[in-house]
Motif scaffolding. Structure first.
Motif, PDB file in Angstrom:
ATOM      1  N   UNK A   1       0.826  -1.211   0.000  1.00 29.42           N
ATOM      2  CA  UNK A   1       0.000   0.000   0.000  1.00 29.42           C
ATOM      3  C   UNK A   1       0.860   1.260   0.000  1.00 29.42           C
ATOM      4  N   UNK A   2       1.952   1.217   0.760  1.00 29.50           N
ATOM      5  CA  UNK A   2       2.877   2.351   0.770  1.00 29.50           C
ATOM      6  C   UNK A   2       3.540   2.531  -0.593  1.00 29.50           C
ATOM      7  N   UNK A   3       3.912   1.426  -1.223  1.00 32.24           N
ATOM      8  CA  UNK A   3       4.508   1.501  -2.559  1.00 32.24           C
ATOM      9  C   UNK A   3       3.530   2.088  -3.555  1.00 32.24           C
ATOM     10  N   UNK A   4       2.263   1.753  -3.389  1.00 30.47           N
ATOM     11  CA  UNK A   4       1.238   2.292  -4.272  1.00 30.47           C
ATOM     12  C   UNK A   4       1.127   3.805  -4.124  1.00 30.47           C
ATOM     13  N   UNK A   5       1.138   4.285  -2.894  1.00 26.84           N
ATOM     14  CA  UNK A   5       1.064   5.728  -2.656  1.00 26.84           C
ATOM     15  C   UNK A   5       2.300   6.437  -3.208  1.00 26.84           C
ATOM     16  N   UNK A   6       3.471   5.841  -3.004  1.00 25.10           N
ATOM     17  CA  UNK A   6       4.711   6.431  -3.528  1.00 25.10           C
ATOM     18  C   UNK A   6       4.686   6.516  -5.043  1.00 25.10           C
ATOM     19  N   UNK A   7       4.185   5.474  -5.688  1.00 22.15           N
ATOM     20  CA  UNK A   7       4.111   5.455  -7.148  1.00 22.15           C
ATOM     21  C   UNK A   7       3.127   6.501  -7.660  1.00 22.15           C
ATOM     22  N   UNK A   8       2.017   6.701  -6.952  1.00 19.20           N
ATOM     23  CA  UNK A   8       1.042   7.718  -7.341  1.00 19.20           C
ATOM     24  C   UNK A   8       1.648   9.115  -7.255  1.00 19.20           C
ATOM     25  N   UNK A   9       2.460   9.354  -6.211  1.00 16.47           N
ATOM     26  CA  UNK A   9       3.143  10.650  -6.097  1.00 16.47           C
ATOM     27  C   UNK A   9       4.138  10.849  -7.237  1.00 16.47           C
ATOM     28  N   UNK A  10       4.884   9.793  -7.584  1.00 15.52           N
ATOM     29  CA  UNK A  10       5.831   9.882  -8.701  1.00 15.52           C
ATOM     30  C   UNK A  10       5.101  10.146 -10.014  1.00 15.52           C
ATOM     31  N   UNK A  11       3.918   9.565 -10.157  1.00 16.95           N
ATOM     32  CA  UNK A  11       3.126   9.814 -11.359  1.00 16.95           C
ATOM     33  C   UNK A  11       2.729  11.281 -11.462  1.00 16.95           C
ATOM     34  N   UNK A  12       2.330  11.868 -10.348  1.00 17.27           N
ATOM     35  CA  UNK A  12       1.932  13.283 -10.336  1.00 17.27           C
ATOM     36  C   UNK A  12       3.104  14.178 -10.712  1.00 17.27           C
ATOM     37  N   UNK A  13       4.272  13.904 -10.129  1.00 13.41           N
ATOM     38  CA  UNK A  13       5.462  14.714 -10.394  1.00 13.41           C
ATOM     39  C   UNK A  13       5.881  14.596 -11.857  1.00 13.41           C
ATOM     40  N   UNK A  14       5.914  13.377 -12.369  1.00  9.47           N
ATOM     41  CA  UNK A  14       6.325  13.156 -13.754  1.00  9.47           C
ATOM     42  C   UNK A  14       5.348  13.804 -14.726  1.00  9.47           C
ATOM     43  N   UNK A  15       4.052  13.733 -14.421  1.00  6.87           N
ATOM     44  CA  UNK A  15       3.055  14.353 -15.285  1.00  6.87           C
ATOM     45  C   UNK A  15       3.224  15.864 -15.345  1.00  6.87           C
ATOM     46  N   UNK A  16       3.558  16.486 -14.205  1.00  7.66           N
ATOM     47  CA  UNK A  16       3.792  17.929 -14.181  1.00  7.66           C
ATOM     48  C   UNK A  16       5.012  18.298 -15.009  1.00  7.66           C
ATOM     49  N   UNK A  17       6.065  17.497 -14.920  1.00 10.09           N
ATOM     50  CA  UNK A  17       7.260  17.754 -15.736  1.00 10.09           C
ATOM     51  C   UNK A  17       6.927  17.661 -17.222  1.00 10.09           C
ATOM     52  N   UNK A  18       6.099  16.689 -17.575  1.00 13.96           N
ATOM     53  CA  UNK A  18       5.702  16.539 -18.972  1.00 13.96           C
ATOM     54  C   UNK A  18       4.826  17.704 -19.419  1.00 13.96           C
TER      55      UNK A  18
END
Length: 453
Positions: free
Chosen positions: A218-235
């Motif tokens: 569950x923690x890995x899932x939350x971490x991955x969701x945060x990384x998705x948000x950051x990467x999407x903003x960079x894009x």
């Protein structure tokens, strides 16, 4: 890109292409199926193409290219005749004459009239200046070419960054699916272990370990969701779209990848087509043009000049006559600076040394680019092999997990064995996605370093 061989039609073509790309992108957005009203599907090729025109840094580089084009036009306009129109009017005071120092004076009107006026036009046309004008034009052409290469380099660099961010977003999206799948397995496993525990077939420690693993997933899932948000903003920044826009990748990590042999022509030509090498080559031409400008100072200059004007009063006769007259002339003007023989000696020596310096730099860039391109080529072949190995590993790990899971449910293996099998299965699938996206990252790196992105 805003650069073509035809300078006059370059900007018009770039504007038309830009509008077309924007139209295609906006059409794709309009036809996309929004997930939450602000999420749009986009392929890797579309993202790269859109960033190459819409990105702010690319737009700034294109503006500099346009400015360099105006400088080039100015250099050619400098060869045209310099024409000046002038006019003046004067009203003189009375004339005071002194005798015996300043002790005696007499005052009277200025003759033949207290009024004076001139109106005329003159022109100067450079016939020969030792090649200075041609050197200036060559210098501005080289500056324009450098600006064009900088714009192309900036566009390629942004395209490479966009590809990297898109592939990272793709990797994280696939990882999200893997984590959700792992979460489902962990939840199912915990339910099964609780059932076994109630039937007193396993100890409490198995339940606790299963709960800990579920929490970690569950923690890995939350971490991955945060990384998705950051990467999407960079894009979003690279695409120059609002931060609220969510990009949903259409392509997958398993998308077809070019064969190794298809990239060999790019690698072999990288030593010539690379943007840095091309800019180094053009910098040599720029310095040579500047050197010709310095050499032109050691040569004479010849110019044609003419003037025609209306003057009042007439001072061509003595005494002056209270009348207006018109007169003009044509002539040649020759000039040679003798001091240039010693003033420009060190400048010429410095200019020649800078040409040699730039030639050495170009060779160094060529060596570095060829080495880096061949390195990427080797790594790409390695990445394709890694994909094949990881595909077999996923199949083997999946079979192994099913076997161990069945054994554990039948109390023929330990929970440690089951968790190890689950981690191995998860890691093998993650490594496959990572290998697939790494291969595409290397592919785009080869395109950029060879000047084809």
């Amino acid at each position: 890109m805003c650069s073509t061989k035809n300078i006059g039609s370059k900007c018009r073509s770039s504007i038309t292409a830009f509008r077309l790309i924007v139209l295609i992108f906006m059409t794709a957005i309009a036809q996309a199926q929004p997930v939450d009203g602000n999420t749009y599907k986009l392929t890797l090729a579309e993202a790269v193409q859109f960033a190459k025109t819409q990105n702010k840094l690319v737009q700034a580089a294109c503006m500099e290219e346009s400015a360099a084009e105006e400088d080039r036009k100015d250099a050619y306009n400098a060869a045209l005749p310099a024409i000046t129109a002038n006019g003046s009017y004067q009203r003189f005071t009375d004339l005071t004459l002194f005798t015996h120092g300043l002790s005696h004076s007499t005052t009277g009107p200025r003759k033949p009239t207290p009024n004076g006026a001139t109106l005329g036009v003159d022109a100067l046309f450079n016939i020969y200046s030792g090649g200075k004008q041609r050197a200036l034009q060559s210098e501005q052409r080289s500056k324009l070419q450098l600006a064009r290469l900088n714009a192309m380099d900036q566009s390629g660099n942004v395209a490479l960054q966009t590809a990297h961010q898109y592939l990272e977003l793709l990797r994280l999206n696939d990882l999200q699916k893997l984590i959700l799948d792992q979460l489902n397995r962990a939840q199912t496993r915990l339910n099964n272990i609780n059932t076994l525990y109630k039937n007193q077939k396993v100890t409490k420690s198995d339940v606790l370990r299963a709960e800990v693993l579920l929490s970690n997933v569950q923690l890995s899932l939350q971490e991955n969701e945060n990384d998705l948000t950051i990467t999407n903003q960079k894009l979003d920044v690279l695409l120059n779209v609002p931060d609220t826009v969510q990009i949903s990748p259409v392509d997958s990590a398993a998308m077809p990848k070019p064969a190794v042999s298809a990239l060999l022509p790019f690698v072999e030509a990288a030593g010539v087509t690379n943007y840095s090498v091309q800019k180094a080559t053009e910098s040599i031409e720029l310095q040579k043009a500047r050197l010709k400008g310095i050499e032109s100072s050691n040569k004479p200059s010849i110019g044609f000049y003419t003037a025609y004007g209306l003057n009042y009063p007439n001072y061509l006769f003595f005494p002056p006559v209270n009348q207006a007259y018109a007169i003009g002339f044509v002539g040649l003007k020759a000039q040679y600076s003798i001091s240039s023989l010693y003033h420009n000696k060190s400048k010429l020596a410095a200019g020649k040394l800078r040409v040699k310096e730039l030639e050495v730099q170009q060779q160094a860039y060529n060596d570095n680019v060829r080495t880096e391109a061949h390195s990427w080529y080797i790594k790409y072949a390695e990445a394709l092999t890694r994909i094949e190995v990881n595909e077999r590993s996923v199949e083997q790990a999946q079979v192994n997990y099913r076997i161990v899971n069945t054994k554990y449910l039948n109390q023929l293996s330990l929970l440690t064995d089951l968790l190890d099998a689950d981690n191995l299965y998860q890691e093998s699938r993650f490594n496959l996605i990572k290998a697939q996206t790494n291969a595409l990252n290397i592919y785009y790196s080869i395109l950029y370093i060879s000047g084809n992105l």
